[in-house]
Enzyme design. Structure first.
Site, PDB file in Angstrom:
ATOM      1  N   ASP A  45       0.965  -1.097   0.493  1.00 52.00           N
ATOM      2  CA  ASP A  45      -0.071   0.132  -0.038  1.00 52.00           C
ATOM      3  C   ASP A  45       0.456   1.165  -0.147  1.00 52.00           C
ATOM      4  O   ASP A  45       0.551   2.557  -0.186  1.00 52.00           O
ATOM      5  CB  ASP A  45      -1.215  -0.089   1.182  1.00 52.00           C
ATOM      6  CG  ASP A  45      -0.336  -0.110   2.747  1.00 52.00           C
ATOM      7  OD1 ASP A  45       1.268  -0.078   2.723  1.00 52.00           O
ATOM      8  OD2 ASP A  45      -0.881  -0.097   3.349  1.00 52.00           O
ATOM      9  N   SER A  46       2.486   0.770  -0.046  1.00 54.32           N
ATOM     10  CA  SER A  46       2.845   2.130  -0.390  1.00 54.32           C
ATOM     11  C   SER A  46       2.853   2.892  -2.013  1.00 54.32           C
ATOM     12  O   SER A  46       3.252   3.915  -2.106  1.00 54.32           O
ATOM     13  CB  SER A  46       4.405   1.433   0.021  1.00 54.32           C
ATOM     14  OG  SER A  46       4.615   0.517  -1.240  1.00 54.32           O
ATOM     15  N   ASP A  84      -0.970  -6.116  -0.607  1.00 51.11           N
ATOM     16  CA  ASP A  84      -1.060  -5.787   1.220  1.00 51.11           C
ATOM     17  C   ASP A  84      -3.162  -5.121   1.287  1.00 51.11           C
ATOM     18  O   ASP A  84      -3.664  -4.844   0.246  1.00 51.11           O
ATOM     19  CB  ASP A  84      -0.922  -4.448   1.386  1.00 51.11           C
ATOM     20  CG  ASP A  84       0.599  -3.827   1.887  1.00 51.11           C
ATOM     21  OD1 ASP A  84       1.090  -4.565   3.661  1.00 51.11           O
ATOM     22  OD2 ASP A  84       0.908  -3.478   2.039  1.00 51.11           O
ATOM     23  N   LYS A 112      -1.260  -9.320   3.082  1.00 47.89           N
ATOM     24  CA  LYS A 112      -0.053  -8.534   4.430  1.00 47.89           C
ATOM     25  C   LYS A 112      -1.076  -8.338   5.766  1.00 47.89           C
ATOM     26  O   LYS A 112      -2.393  -7.483   4.365  1.00 47.89           O
ATOM     27  CB  LYS A 112       1.167  -8.140   4.269  1.00 47.89           C
ATOM     28  CG  LYS A 112       1.932  -7.723   5.325  1.00 47.89           C
ATOM     29  CD  LYS A 112       3.281  -6.723   4.807  1.00 47.89           C
ATOM     30  CE  LYS A 112       3.260  -5.739   4.020  1.00 47.89           C
ATOM     31  NZ  LYS A 112       2.633  -4.614   4.521  1.00 47.89           N
ATOM     32  N   GLU A 114      -1.348  -5.244   9.096  1.00 48.47           N
ATOM     33  CA  GLU A 114      -0.197  -4.883  10.047  1.00 48.47           C
ATOM     34  C   GLU A 114      -0.925  -4.598  11.510  1.00 48.47           C
ATOM     35  O   GLU A 114      -1.989  -4.764  11.960  1.00 48.47           O
ATOM     36  CB  GLU A 114      -0.115  -3.313   9.587  1.00 48.47           C
ATOM     37  CG  GLU A 114       0.794  -3.257   8.064  1.00 48.47           C
ATOM     38  CD  GLU A 114       0.427  -1.451   8.404  1.00 48.47           C
ATOM     39  OE1 GLU A 114       0.556  -0.890   9.699  1.00 48.47           O
ATOM     40  OE2 GLU A 114       1.684  -1.262   6.816  1.00 48.47           O
ATOM     41  N   GLU A 181       9.678  -3.845  10.281  1.00 54.89           N
ATOM     42  CA  GLU A 181      10.446  -2.908  10.028  1.00 54.89           C
ATOM     43  C   GLU A 181      10.633  -1.711  10.705  1.00 54.89           C
ATOM     44  O   GLU A 181       9.765  -1.042  11.753  1.00 54.89           O
ATOM     45  CB  GLU A 181       9.134  -2.032   9.183  1.00 54.89           C
ATOM     46  CG  GLU A 181       9.231  -0.658   8.111  1.00 54.89           C
ATOM     47  CD  GLU A 181       8.174  -0.214   7.401  1.00 54.89           C
ATOM     48  OE1 GLU A 181       6.883  -0.955   7.123  1.00 54.89           O
ATOM     49  OE2 GLU A 181       8.243   0.712   6.766  1.00 54.89           O
TER      50      GLU A 181
HETATM   51  O1  KIV Z   1       3.944  -1.281   1.461  1.00 50.49           O
HETATM   52  C1  KIV Z   1       4.514  -1.366   1.707  1.00 50.49           C
HETATM   53  O2  KIV Z   1       5.729  -0.708   0.108  1.00 50.49           O
HETATM   54  C2  KIV Z   1       5.159  -2.275   2.670  1.00 50.49           C
HETATM   55  C3  KIV Z   1       6.430  -1.944   3.007  1.00 50.49           C
HETATM   56  C4  KIV Z   1       7.654  -1.049   2.714  1.00 50.49           C
HETATM   57  C5  KIV Z   1       7.029  -3.884   3.707  1.00 50.49           C
HETATM   58  O3  KIV Z   1       4.329  -2.317   3.368  1.00 50.49           O
END
Ligand code: KIV
Length: 264
Positions: A45-46, A84, A112, A114, A181
């Site tokens: 989600d970056s 994510d 993924k 968090e 992280e």
């Molecule tokens: O969103 C993302 O790119 C991430 C990585 C930095 C692990 O969660």
């Protein structure tokens, strides 16, 4: 290269082989990274920050994630695809099931999420329904407003011990991979030794079982800001595929991350 699965990554940890992963958001980059031999691609989600130009990841929604997961899937042959779950898409178990299904149907092989022990029921429910889970601890960017900024986590002893307990609990709930992280490298090592599942670090030192980078950092595209934990691999190679091959090599032989990339 043979198709990479969660079992491949588990075996790599057992055999002491380092895992290299990177983010991607479209078919063209995903194809290059796959051909370079990367072990897993994360549709992070970056993308809110590096593609959309947002200040953080909070504006990203499940439709954005599903769209980019479909794009990446079209470029990949062998690499494991992780997607994510965006902000508030797993606030309840039911939301998690519905939204994780969208990402799996878009082409992900793992999702993924968090957070710590509060996610145990959710993880167990996802795994029971056939959805592999990668957990994420430390600087979890969706909680940036709780942290008061993008800050290194786990520096004080109580927080570090709590993170180790979280990691064990997430493994017990069924998580098969764990991203760590921006934590002190000693804590990255302690967590990697405390769990049997592979740990993937970003700013978590050299003793995690693998590394992940945001592709824009690894290729020096985020030209206004390079995080301390990252390295521009394109500068040494002048070619994107060779840059990723170098990243994989440097992770594998223990040269990346170097002492200049870690937190104490
Ligand atoms: O969103 C993302 O790119 C991430 C990585 C930095 C692990 O969660």
């Amino acid at each position: 290269m043979a198709k990479i699965t969660t079992s491949t990554l588990q075996k790599m940890k057992t055999q002491g082989q380092k895992i290299s992963t990177i983010t991607a958001y479209d078919a063209s980059f995903a194809k290059l990274f796959d051909q370079a031999g990367i072990h897993a691609i994360l549709i992070g989600d970056s993308l809110g920050m590096v593609l959309q130009g947002q200040d953080d990841t909070l504006p990203v929604d499940i439709e954005h994630m599903a769209y980019h997961t479909q794009c990446v899937k079209r470029g990949v042959e062998d690499t494991l695809i992780i997607a994510d779950m965006p902000f508030m898409s797993y606030a309840s178990k039911e939301q998690a099931f519905t939204n994780a299904a969208k990402l799996m149907q878009a082409g992900a092989s793992m999702v993924k999420i968090e957070g710590g022990q509060w996610l145990m029921d959710t993880i167990q429910g996802l795994v029971e329904r056939g959805i592999p889970v990668c957990a994420h601890l430390g600087l979890t960017p969706q909680s940036v407003n709780v942290f008061g900024g993008f800050k290194v986590q786990g520096r004080d002893n109580d927080k570090a011990l709590a993170m180790i307990e979280d990691a064990k609990a997430l493994e017990a709930a069924g998580a098969q991979l764990l991203v760590l992280e921006c934590i002190p490298s000693e804590l990255g090592k302690a967590i990697s030794e405390a769990v049997t599942i592979p740990t993937i670090g970003i700013g978590a030192g050299k003793d995690t079982d693998g590394q992940i980078l945001v592709m824009h950092d690894a290729l020096g595209i985020s030209c206004s800001y390079m995080p301390k934990f990252s390295r521009n691999f394109l500068i040494d190679t002048g070619d994107i595929k060779k840059a990723i091959e170098l990243y994989i090599k440097e992770v594998s032989n223990g040269n990346f991350p170097g002492t200049e990339h870690i937190f104490k």
